[in-house]
Design a protein around this motif. Structure first.
Motif, short mmCIF file in Angstrom:
data_model
loop_
_atom_site.label_atom_id
_atom_site.label_comp_id
_atom_site.label_asym_id
_atom_site.label_seq_id
_atom_site.Cartn_x
_atom_site.Cartn_y
_atom_site.Cartn_z
N SER A 85 0.81 -1.21 0.00
CA SER A 85 0.00 0.00 0.00
C SER A 85 0.85 1.27 0.00
O SER A 85 0.38 2.34 -0.39
N ARG A 109 0.03 -1.64 -5.79
CA ARG A 109 -1.27 -2.29 -5.64
C ARG A 109 -1.89 -2.62 -7.00
O ARG A 109 -2.60 -3.61 -7.14
N PRO A 177 -6.67 -5.18 4.41
CA PRO A 177 -6.90 -4.55 3.10
C PRO A 177 -6.28 -3.16 3.01
O PRO A 177 -5.90 -2.72 1.92
N ALA A 180 -2.99 -3.52 1.58
CA ALA A 180 -3.00 -4.29 0.33
C ALA A 180 -2.57 -5.73 0.57
O ALA A 180 -1.75 -6.29 -0.14
N TYR A 331 -9.04 -2.64 -2.82
CA TYR A 331 -8.38 -2.04 -1.66
C TYR A 331 -8.90 -0.64 -1.40
O TYR A 331 -9.26 0.08 -2.34
#
Length: 334
Positions: A85, A109, A177, A180, A331
């Motif tokens: 992320s 991502r 999440p 990621a 995400y």
């Protein structure tokens, strides 16, 4: 058959390590043990973690946070080893400081974030590469030589799996999440990139998967098609330790790559005419080979590696974007 150059022959380069987690430790150990490069600085948001990391790997300078690291005049190249992320933000930070960058896989991502990084690198004239270390390993070079020589004929199927048992923890990076998480970006990128290395961009992509309670992918099976009769069958999971092997089957034989297929390993060639031979596993870890590639390309004034080009990374990211869309993983912030 051995064409892979000794990483110790690569020009010296001064690394800054951005992020002080597990994969950064593996990279740092490989660089120290098997290259002429120097680890000159490490940056982390946690001072204690950074100081422990620096002590463990003989790094002279600690930065709390990342701006000081990327702006450190002693640093030639930055290795980004933060969660997926954060890759785009941290790569762009390093590029803006005029540094060359090696970004852990999965590169970002999604493909759109990867395109932003490459556009910035192109404008700045700095080297950037995804840290897909598998592409630079001796056994992968040997695999290409075997296939290019026609030893197994036309490739009909590539199969590969990467599963690791990771106990469910909603606070873990792999299950979060916001970071990621999920099997695909952390583990599945290896079989996807392996298939891409030997077969290129697929004509079609079909994926099925199951999600974790946090909404990231826990397990995915992927079928890729190429032309009239070639396929790749790939699997990744957070819920079981799979064999982590690979097979390349052709019209005149097959190659069995031992686990872990994505690390330094051996393979066995078995032809239809009965001839069998093996490539023996080298005795070292593998991350030094990608580090040496960065050093060589930077010394030549190049901005990308011919073995892991920017377009290669984008092609793999686009495949994974499609896979995620099919299994329903989105995400936050995408």
């Amino acid at each position: 058959m051995a064409r892979t150059e000794d990483p110790r022959t690569a020009p010296p380069i001064r690394w800054g390590i951005l992020g002080a987690g597990g994969i950064a430790a593996v990279f740092a150990s490989a660089v120290n043990a098997h290259t002429r490069a120097q680890l000159v600085a490490v940056g982390s948001r946690n001072r204690d973690r950074a100081e422990r990391f620096a002590t463990a790997h003989g790094i002279p300078t600690v930065h709390v946070g990342y701006r000081g690291l990327v702006e450190d005049e002693r640093v030639d190249a930055v290795y980004v080893a933060t969660p997926h992320s954060e890759h785009k933000e941290h790569a762009l930070l390093a590029i803006a400081a005029g540094k060359h960058v090696l970004v852990e896989k999965a590169f970002t991502r999604n493909a759109a974030e990867a395109e932003e990084i490459f556009a910035a690198a192109r404008a700045a004239g700095v080297f950037v590469m995804e840290a897909m270390w598998t592409r630079f390993l001796p056994h992968v070079d040997a695999l290409h030589q075997v296939i290019d020589a026609g030893e197994i004929g036309e490739i009909i199927n590539v199969s590969a799996d990467h599963g690791q048992y990771m106990a469910f923890d909603p606070k873990s990076r792999l299950y979060d999440p916001n970071l990621a998480g999920g099997a695909l970006l952390d583990l599945g990128v290896y079989p996807v990139s392996f298939a891409h290395d030997f077969l290129g961009v697929p004509d079609s992509i079909q994926a099925v998967g199951q999600l974790t309670p946090t909404g990231v992918d826990g397990q995915i099976s992927i079928a890729l098609t190429y032309g009239e009769r070639t396929q790749a069958t790939l699997m990744t999971t957070l819920w079981a330790k799979s064999p982590t092997t690979a097979e390349i089957s052709g019209t005149e034989g097959r190659i069995s790559v031992a686990g872990d297929f994505y690390g330094t390993t051996s393979f066995r060639v078995q032809r239809l005419d009965g001839r069998v031979w093996t490539f023996e596993k080298p005795g070292t870890k593998g991350l030094q080979f990608e580090a040496a590639e960065v050093a060589r390309r930077v010394a030549l004034g190049e901005v990308e590696s011919p073995r892991m080009t920017w377009e290669n990374t984008l092609e793999v990211m686009r495949t994974m974007d499609t896979v995620r869309a099919q299994v329903g993983v989105v995400y936050p912030g995408e």
